[in-house]
Scaffold this motif. Structure first.
Motif, PDB file in Angstrom:
ATOM      1  N   MET A 272      15.475  -4.558 -16.152  1.00  0.00           N
ATOM      2  CA  MET A 272      16.803  -4.002 -16.284  1.00  0.00           C
ATOM      3  C   MET A 272      16.702  -2.475 -16.213  1.00  0.00           C
ATOM      4  SD  MET A 272      19.510  -4.975 -19.144  1.00  0.00           S
ATOM      5  CE  MET A 272      21.154  -4.475 -19.028  1.00  0.00           C
ATOM      6  N   ALA A 273      17.650  -1.861 -15.504  1.00  0.00           N
ATOM      7  CA  ALA A 273      17.638  -0.410 -15.319  1.00  0.00           C
ATOM      8  C   ALA A 273      18.086   0.306 -16.588  1.00  0.00           C
ATOM      9  CB  ALA A 273      18.543  -0.038 -14.170  1.00  0.00           C
ATOM     10  N   LYS A 274      17.478   1.460 -16.800  1.00  0.00           N
ATOM     11  CA  LYS A 274      17.818   2.271 -17.960  1.00  0.00           C
ATOM     12  C   LYS A 274      19.098   3.064 -17.668  1.00  0.00           C
ATOM     13  CE  LYS A 274      15.920   5.916 -20.843  1.00  0.00           C
ATOM     14  NZ  LYS A 274      14.810   6.866 -20.999  1.00  0.00           N
ATOM     15  N   THR A 275      20.004   3.108 -18.616  1.00  0.00           N
ATOM     16  CA  THR A 275      21.276   3.814 -18.448  1.00  0.00           C
ATOM     17  C   THR A 275      21.031   5.317 -18.505  1.00  0.00           C
ATOM     18  OG1 THR A 275      22.404   2.007 -19.575  1.00  0.00           O
ATOM     19  CG2 THR A 275      23.614   4.058 -19.334  1.00  0.00           C
ATOM     20  N   ASN A 276      21.622   6.035 -17.556  1.00  0.00           N
ATOM     21  CA  ASN A 276      21.489   7.483 -17.497  1.00  0.00           C
ATOM     22  C   ASN A 276      22.695   8.100 -18.211  1.00  0.00           C
ATOM     23  OD1 ASN A 276      21.066  10.139 -16.888  1.00  0.00           O
ATOM     24  ND2 ASN A 276      20.768   9.822 -14.699  1.00  0.00           N
ATOM     25  N   TYR A 277      22.536   8.323 -19.501  1.00  0.00           N
ATOM     26  CA  TYR A 277      23.642   8.811 -20.313  1.00  0.00           C
ATOM     27  C   TYR A 277      24.050  10.237 -19.922  1.00  0.00           C
ATOM     28  CZ  TYR A 277      22.997   4.734 -23.246  1.00  0.00           C
ATOM     29  OH  TYR A 277      22.916   3.455 -23.697  1.00  0.00           O
ATOM     30  N   ALA A 278      23.098  11.045 -19.525  1.00  0.00           N
ATOM     31  CA  ALA A 278      23.416  12.427 -19.133  1.00  0.00           C
ATOM     32  C   ALA A 278      24.337  12.431 -17.913  1.00  0.00           C
ATOM     33  CB  ALA A 278      22.146  13.208 -18.844  1.00  0.00           C
ATOM     34  N   PHE A 279      24.067  11.569 -16.946  1.00  0.00           N
ATOM     35  CA  PHE A 279      24.909  11.481 -15.751  1.00  0.00           C
ATOM     36  C   PHE A 279      26.309  11.018 -16.123  1.00  0.00           C
ATOM     37  CE2 PHE A 279      26.705   8.952 -12.276  1.00  0.00           C
ATOM     38  CZ  PHE A 279      26.722   9.902 -11.268  1.00  0.00           C
TER      39      PHE A 279
ATOM     40  N   GLN B  65      29.844  13.076 -15.692  1.00  0.00           N
ATOM     41  CA  GLN B  65      30.984  12.545 -14.941  1.00  0.00           C
ATOM     42  C   GLN B  65      32.257  12.551 -15.797  1.00  0.00           C
ATOM     43  OE1 GLN B  65      30.943  11.800 -11.596  1.00  0.00           O
ATOM     44  NE2 GLN B  65      28.938  12.752 -11.810  1.00  0.00           N
ATOM     45  N   ARG B  66      32.128  12.170 -17.066  1.00  0.00           N
ATOM     46  CA  ARG B  66      33.283  12.206 -17.969  1.00  0.00           C
ATOM     47  C   ARG B  66      33.790  13.635 -18.136  1.00  0.00           C
ATOM     48  NH1 ARG B  66      30.185   8.704 -21.195  1.00  0.00           N
ATOM     49  NH2 ARG B  66      29.715  10.444 -22.584  1.00  0.00           N
ATOM     50  N   ASP B  67      32.866  14.575 -18.304  1.00  0.00           N
ATOM     51  CA  ASP B  67      33.259  15.977 -18.470  1.00  0.00           C
ATOM     52  C   ASP B  67      33.967  16.503 -17.226  1.00  0.00           C
ATOM     53  OD1 ASP B  67      32.223  15.978 -21.019  1.00  0.00           O
ATOM     54  OD2 ASP B  67      30.347  16.991 -20.447  1.00  0.00           O
ATOM     55  N   LEU B  68      33.474  16.128 -16.054  1.00  0.00           N
ATOM     56  CA  LEU B  68      34.119  16.558 -14.811  1.00  0.00           C
ATOM     57  C   LEU B  68      35.521  15.972 -14.689  1.00  0.00           C
ATOM     58  CD1 LEU B  68      31.152  16.330 -12.283  1.00  0.00           C
ATOM     59  CD2 LEU B  68      32.252  18.407 -13.158  1.00  0.00           C
ATOM     60  N   GLN B  69      35.693  14.715 -15.076  1.00  0.00           N
ATOM     61  CA  GLN B  69      37.020  14.088 -15.033  1.00  0.00           C
ATOM     62  C   GLN B  69      37.972  14.773 -16.006  1.00  0.00           C
ATOM     63  OE1 GLN B  69      36.146   9.981 -15.849  1.00  0.00           O
ATOM     64  NE2 GLN B  69      35.947   9.462 -13.675  1.00  0.00           N
ATOM     65  N   LYS B  70      37.485  15.090 -17.206  1.00  0.00           N
ATOM     66  CA  LYS B  70      38.320  15.777 -18.191  1.00  0.00           C
ATOM     67  C   LYS B  70      38.737  17.151 -17.674  1.00  0.00           C
ATOM     68  CE  LYS B  70      36.404  13.682 -22.367  1.00  0.00           C
ATOM     69  NZ  LYS B  70      35.650  13.960 -23.609  1.00  0.00           N
ATOM     70  N   LYS B  71      37.795  17.867 -17.073  1.00  0.00           N
ATOM     71  CA  LYS B  71      38.090  19.202 -16.551  1.00  0.00           C
ATOM     72  C   LYS B  71      39.125  19.134 -15.439  1.00  0.00           C
ATOM     73  CE  LYS B  71      35.822  23.289 -14.686  1.00  0.00           C
ATOM     74  NZ  LYS B  71      34.544  23.873 -14.238  1.00  0.00           N
ATOM     75  N   LYS B  72      38.973  18.163 -14.545  1.00  0.00           N
ATOM     76  CA  LYS B  72      39.912  18.006 -13.440  1.00  0.00           C
ATOM     77  C   LYS B  72      41.311  17.667 -13.966  1.00  0.00           C
ATOM     78  CE  LYS B  72      40.659  15.303  -9.261  1.00  0.00           C
ATOM     79  NZ  LYS B  72      40.203  14.173  -8.445  1.00  0.00           N
ATOM     80  N   LYS B  73      41.381  16.766 -14.923  1.00  0.00           N
ATOM     81  CA  LYS B  73      42.667  16.371 -15.498  1.00  0.00           C
ATOM     82  C   LYS B  73      43.325  17.554 -16.204  1.00  0.00           C
ATOM     83  CE  LYS B  73      44.751  12.849 -18.410  1.00  0.00           C
ATOM     84  NZ  LYS B  73      44.518  11.668 -19.257  1.00  0.00           N
TER      85      LYS B  73
END
Length: 58
Positions: free
Chosen positions: A1-8, A12-20
């Motif tokens: 099973m692949a390890k989740t990349n929490y930093a990525f 992505q969440r931060d970029l979405q918040k900034k755009k909104k």
């Protein structure tokens, strides 16, 4: 099973918040400019409330 990349995911969440946030700020700027134009038209100079300044009320 692949390890989740929490930093990525966080990035992505931060970029979405900034755009909104930028879109919201842009909308508010557009709304405030249209409102100020509308209020300038709706309130002629004769309708301003009168003050007691200069009438010498004791």
């Amino acid at each position: 099973m692949a390890k989740t990349n929490y930093a990525f995911e966080k990035r992505q969440r931060d970029l979405q918040k900034k755009k909104k946030k930028e879109e919201k700020q842009k909308r508010r700027a557009e709304n405030s400019s249209t409102q100020s134009e509308a209020t300038d038209v709706e309130q002629p100079e004769g309708d301003l409330p009168e003050t007691d300044a200069g009438q010498g009320v004791s």
